[in-house]
Design a protein around this motif. Sequence first.
Motif, short mmCIF file in Angstrom:
data_model
loop_
_atom_site.label_atom_id
_atom_site.label_comp_id
_atom_site.label_asym_id
_atom_site.label_seq_id
_atom_site.Cartn_x
_atom_site.Cartn_y
_atom_site.Cartn_z
N PHE A 77 -25.14 21.63 17.97
CA PHE A 77 -24.07 22.07 18.87
C PHE A 77 -22.72 21.55 18.40
O PHE A 77 -21.69 22.22 18.57
N ARG A 78 -22.70 20.37 17.80
CA ARG A 78 -21.45 19.85 17.25
C ARG A 78 -20.99 20.72 16.08
O ARG A 78 -19.80 20.97 15.92
N LEU A 80 -21.65 23.88 15.77
CA LEU A 80 -21.18 25.14 16.36
C LEU A 80 -19.73 25.02 16.82
O LEU A 80 -18.98 26.00 16.79
N ASP A 81 -19.33 23.82 17.19
CA ASP A 81 -17.97 23.59 17.70
C ASP A 81 -17.07 22.98 16.64
O ASP A 81 -16.08 22.32 16.96
N ARG A 82 -17.42 23.20 15.37
CA ARG A 82 -16.73 22.51 14.27
C ARG A 82 -15.30 22.99 14.06
O ARG A 82 -14.46 22.24 13.54
N GLU A 84 -12.85 23.83 16.26
CA GLU A 84 -11.94 23.11 17.14
C GLU A 84 -12.77 22.23 18.07
O GLU A 84 -12.94 22.53 19.25
N PRO A 85 -13.33 21.14 17.54
CA PRO A 85 -14.28 20.34 18.31
C PRO A 85 -13.63 19.66 19.51
O PRO A 85 -12.50 19.19 19.45
N GLY A 86 -14.39 19.63 20.60
CA GLY A 86 -13.93 18.93 21.79
C GLY A 86 -14.21 17.45 21.67
O GLY A 86 -14.91 16.99 20.76
N ASP A 158 -9.55 21.00 27.48
CA ASP A 158 -10.51 20.96 26.39
C ASP A 158 -11.24 22.28 26.20
O ASP A 158 -11.98 22.44 25.24
N VAL A 163 -16.96 29.26 23.19
CA VAL A 163 -17.82 28.33 22.45
C VAL A 163 -17.86 26.96 23.12
O VAL A 163 -18.92 26.31 23.16
N ASP A 164 -16.75 26.53 23.68
CA ASP A 164 -16.73 25.24 24.36
C ASP A 164 -17.71 25.21 25.53
O ASP A 164 -18.42 24.23 25.74
N VAL A 167 -21.28 25.05 24.15
CA VAL A 167 -21.63 23.72 23.66
C VAL A 167 -21.93 22.78 24.83
O VAL A 167 -22.92 22.04 24.80
#
Length: 215
Positions: A77-78, A80-82, A84-86, A158, A163-164, A167
């Motif tokens: 999941f990290r 997948l959020d690469r 613009e990671p939260g 955030d 996608v956010d 995740v």
Amino acid sequence: MAISPSYPPQPGVPAGHALRHPHWWQRRSVRYGALITLLVLSGLVILALVREQTGTEGFLVGLGLAVFPVPLLIAAFRWLDRVEPGPWRNLVFSFAWGACAAALIAIVANSFATRWIATATADPSSADTLGATVIAPVVEESAKAAAVLLVFLFRRRDFTGIVDGVVIAGVTATGFAFTENILYLGTAFGTDRLSGGSGLTSVTAATFFVRVVMS
């Protein structure tokens, strides 16, 4: 007669209005403290409930086996959020909410609803079936979805896209499945202890394959 100097009002504050300090429940430290306390208490209650059903040895075995997929799922999941990671704190909250608060809500609500149906219909077997197929999915998914809603309401900055939300939902589900797996694997281990099962033909191995590998 001395005249006290006048100071210009602070930006954003109308003239003649004094600054109002936020109430104690509006302070960030109070809200964070309340949230952490809620999650810790939920975790302790879940720990006691699962240990009561599996026993200490079963709980430790279930915990050791259930932790295997967690790093892989969190990493997925990290990734997948690469773009613009939260922040990590949102992921930590989501996992803790799924593993502690959502799991506790599901256990309490499902048990209450199943007992109420059994009492109302005088048919415990039908109540168990109805609880597992109708009530449990609604309660569990609603409890997990609450994490997405909370992050959206209180950490809206955030959220930059769909996608956010995916995740946050995925990490919450990972935490929920982690607690569930401890219960199922610990119970399976207890069954093997009573029946003498071991190795690849044991109930524990079959449960691990279905719930951890396949799911």
